[in-house]
Design a protein around this motif. Structure first.
Motif, PDB file in Angstrom:
ATOM      1  N   GLY A   1       0.780  -1.516   0.303  1.00 57.62           N
ATOM      2  CA  GLY A   1       0.299   0.134  -0.005  1.00 57.62           C
ATOM      3  C   GLY A   1       0.667   1.193   0.214  1.00 57.62           C
ATOM      4  O   GLY A   1       0.503   2.542  -0.878  1.00 57.62           O
ATOM      5  N   ALA A   2       2.210   1.253   0.477  1.00 60.17           N
ATOM      6  CA  ALA A   2       2.606   2.051   0.380  1.00 60.17           C
ATOM      7  C   ALA A   2       3.320   2.307  -0.359  1.00 60.17           C
ATOM      8  O   ALA A   2       3.883   3.710  -1.111  1.00 60.17           O
ATOM      9  N   PHE A   3       3.746   1.614  -1.267  1.00 61.52           N
ATOM     10  CA  PHE A   3       4.640   1.656  -2.401  1.00 61.52           C
ATOM     11  C   PHE A   3       3.706   2.121  -3.651  1.00 61.52           C
ATOM     12  O   PHE A   3       4.183   3.206  -4.293  1.00 61.52           O
ATOM     13  N   PHE A   4       2.193   1.354  -3.317  1.00 63.22           N
ATOM     14  CA  PHE A   4       1.259   2.682  -3.991  1.00 63.22           C
ATOM     15  C   PHE A   4       0.808   3.686  -4.399  1.00 63.22           C
ATOM     16  O   PHE A   4       1.091   5.328  -5.276  1.00 63.22           O
ATOM     17  N   ILE A   5       1.029   4.059  -2.741  1.00 58.23           N
ATOM     18  CA  ILE A   5       0.721   5.754  -2.879  1.00 58.23           C
ATOM     19  C   ILE A   5       1.760   6.670  -3.305  1.00 58.23           C
ATOM     20  O   ILE A   5       1.949   7.416  -3.874  1.00 58.23           O
ATOM     21  N   ASP A   6       2.701   6.308  -3.045  1.00 55.37           N
ATOM     22  CA  ASP A   6       4.487   6.729  -4.267  1.00 55.37           C
ATOM     23  C   ASP A   6       4.031   6.889  -5.437  1.00 55.37           C
ATOM     24  O   ASP A   6       3.941   7.693  -5.516  1.00 55.37           O
ATOM     25  N   TYR A   7       3.876   5.780  -5.584  1.00 54.81           N
ATOM     26  CA  TYR A   7       3.820   5.747  -7.097  1.00 54.81           C
ATOM     27  C   TYR A   7       2.817   6.641  -7.544  1.00 54.81           C
ATOM     28  O   TYR A   7       2.950   6.721  -8.635  1.00 54.81           O
ATOM     29  N   ILE A   8       1.653   6.919  -6.973  1.00 53.92           N
ATOM     30  CA  ILE A   8       0.971   7.413  -7.375  1.00 53.92           C
ATOM     31  C   ILE A   8       0.875   8.514  -7.697  1.00 53.92           C
ATOM     32  O   ILE A   8       0.749  10.024  -8.041  1.00 53.92           O
ATOM     33  N   LEU A   9       1.965   9.256  -6.175  1.00 56.25           N
ATOM     34  CA  LEU A   9       1.952  10.956  -5.750  1.00 56.25           C
ATOM     35  C   LEU A   9       3.104  10.739  -7.057  1.00 56.25           C
ATOM     36  O   LEU A   9       3.092  12.100  -7.587  1.00 56.25           O
ATOM     37  N   LEU A  10       3.954   9.781  -7.674  1.00 56.38           N
ATOM     38  CA  LEU A  10       5.057  10.054  -8.684  1.00 56.38           C
ATOM     39  C   LEU A  10       4.397  10.331  -9.518  1.00 56.38           C
ATOM     40  O   LEU A  10       4.464  11.422 -11.078  1.00 56.38           O
ATOM     41  N   LEU A  11       3.453   9.825 -10.380  1.00 52.86           N
ATOM     42  CA  LEU A  11       2.460   9.705 -11.811  1.00 52.86           C
ATOM     43  C   LEU A  11       1.835  10.929 -11.242  1.00 52.86           C
ATOM     44  O   LEU A  11       1.602  11.993 -12.690  1.00 52.86           O
ATOM     45  N   ALA A  12       1.558  11.703 -10.072  1.00 56.27           N
ATOM     46  CA  ALA A  12       0.761  12.610 -10.444  1.00 56.27           C
ATOM     47  C   ALA A  12       1.116  13.855 -11.063  1.00 56.27           C
ATOM     48  O   ALA A  12       0.735  14.640 -12.002  1.00 56.27           O
ATOM     49  N   VAL A  13       1.899  14.054 -10.709  1.00 51.11           N
ATOM     50  CA  VAL A  13       2.724  15.339 -11.462  1.00 51.11           C
ATOM     51  C   VAL A  13       2.637  15.088 -13.394  1.00 51.11           C
ATOM     52  O   VAL A  13       2.521  16.128 -13.277  1.00 51.11           O
ATOM     53  N   PRO A  14       3.060  14.126 -14.054  1.00 51.72           N
ATOM     54  CA  PRO A  14       2.943  14.517 -15.106  1.00 51.72           C
ATOM     55  C   PRO A  14       1.115  14.732 -15.477  1.00 51.72           C
ATOM     56  O   PRO A  14       1.228  15.282 -16.807  1.00 51.72           O
ATOM     57  N   VAL A  15       1.017  13.833 -14.968  1.00 47.96           N
ATOM     58  CA  VAL A  15      -0.735  13.221 -15.477  1.00 47.96           C
ATOM     59  C   VAL A  15      -1.374  14.924 -15.088  1.00 47.96           C
ATOM     60  O   VAL A  15      -2.164  15.170 -16.143  1.00 47.96           O
ATOM     61  N   LEU A  16      -1.190  15.445 -14.459  1.00 48.42           N
ATOM     62  CA  LEU A  16      -1.678  17.345 -13.609  1.00 48.42           C
ATOM     63  C   LEU A  16      -1.287  18.184 -14.916  1.00 48.42           C
ATOM     64  O   LEU A  16      -1.993  18.673 -15.112  1.00 48.42           O
TER      65      LEU A  16
END
Length: 98
Positions: free
Chosen positions: A37-52
């Motif tokens: 779960g911690a890995f997926f949360i970090d991954y989501i935050l990492l991908l949020a920058v280019p997607v946004l």
């Protein structure tokens, strides 16, 4: 008023005091699902920058392909990675040309 005398008595301990021996918190690992779960949360935050940034580009009408490639043909990742793009001349020899 009452003539009875009241005393505060300490309650007897129900269980003896426990002392932890040979415990190292650094060797204790989190459960597997918590680590996932911690890995997926970090991954989501990492991908949020280019997607946004892509969504913001769509809203403001900025075309990402035109801004990421220069007129000389170098892309943004070439500048970031400091790579050099070499355009060579290529000739293809066929059986009829030889």
């Amino acid at each position: 008023m009452s003539a009875n005398v009241e005393k505060n008595l300490a309650a007897p301990r129900l269980r003896p005091e426990e002392v932890i021996v040979d415990f190292d918190a650094e060797l204790l690992q989190a459960p597997f699902l918590l680590r996932c779960g911690a890995f997926f949360i970090d991954y989501i935050l990492l991908l949020a920058v280019p997607v946004l940034s892509l969504i913001a580009g769509r809203i403001f009408g900025i075309d990402g392909t035109k801004t990421s490639i220069t007129p000389r043909g170098r892309a943004l990742h070439d500048y970031l990675a400091r790579t050099v793009v070499i355009y060579g001349r290529r000739t293809i020899r066929t059986e009829s040309n030889a």
